[in-house]
Write a protein that holds these residues in place. Structure first.
Motif, short mmCIF file in Angstrom:
data_model
loop_
_atom_site.label_atom_id
_atom_site.label_comp_id
_atom_site.label_asym_id
_atom_site.label_seq_id
_atom_site.Cartn_x
_atom_site.Cartn_y
_atom_site.Cartn_z
N LYS A 79 0.84 -1.21 0.00
CA LYS A 79 0.00 0.00 0.00
C LYS A 79 0.87 1.25 0.00
O LYS A 79 0.54 2.24 -0.68
N CYS A 80 1.96 1.23 0.75
CA CYS A 80 2.89 2.37 0.74
C CYS A 80 3.46 2.59 -0.65
O CYS A 80 3.59 3.73 -1.11
N ILE A 81 3.79 1.51 -1.32
CA ILE A 81 4.34 1.60 -2.67
C ILE A 81 3.29 2.18 -3.62
O ILE A 81 3.58 3.04 -4.45
N ALA A 82 2.05 1.73 -3.48
CA ALA A 82 0.99 2.18 -4.38
C ALA A 82 0.51 3.60 -4.09
O ALA A 82 0.23 4.36 -5.01
N TYR A 83 0.40 3.95 -2.81
CA TYR A 83 -0.24 5.21 -2.44
C TYR A 83 0.62 6.13 -1.58
O TYR A 83 0.16 7.18 -1.16
N GLY A 84 1.86 5.74 -1.33
CA GLY A 84 2.71 6.49 -0.41
C GLY A 84 3.46 7.64 -1.05
O GLY A 84 3.07 8.16 -2.11
N ALA A 85 4.56 7.99 -0.44
CA ALA A 85 5.34 9.17 -0.81
C ALA A 85 6.51 8.85 -1.73
O ALA A 85 7.38 9.68 -1.92
N ASP A 86 6.56 7.64 -2.27
CA ASP A 86 7.64 7.19 -3.17
C ASP A 86 8.99 7.05 -2.47
O ASP A 86 10.03 7.03 -3.14
#
Length: 98
Positions: A79-86
């Protein structure tokens, strides 16, 4: 354009400025052994490995087997990869270029 973190604070700025002063791997070991518990250090390292494998398009079961991370952890990182801060992407690209 500067990144506007929702967690920004003076204390975090000082922490990150301190991390940016680390000059080599030995400095990193010394600092992180002092500032984190052993479990925290291993958890952070595990998360980076999970992100690396997710970017390599590995399946959850492959990642779970290789890293011993739970599927909940793998899902959270995904989820961090998909929607996070890169953040993962930036670090992994820089490591790849090294």
């Amino acid at each position: 354009m500067a990144y506007d973190s929702k967690f920004k604070s003076t204390e975090l700025d000082e922490l990150f400025d301190g991390i940016l002063t680390l000059e080599d791997r030995e400095d990193c070991y010394r600092f992180f052994e002092d500032i984190c518990t052993v479990n925290e250090i291993h958890a952070i390292a595990q998360r980076l490995q999970v992100a690396k494998l997710l970017y390599q398009k590995k399946t959850y079961s492959e990642i779970e087997k290789k890293t011993k991370a739970s599927t909940a952890t793998i899902s959270r990182i995904n989820k961090c990869i998909a929607y996070g801060a890169d953040g993962y992407k930036r670090v992994l690209e820089r490591l790849k270029d090294k």
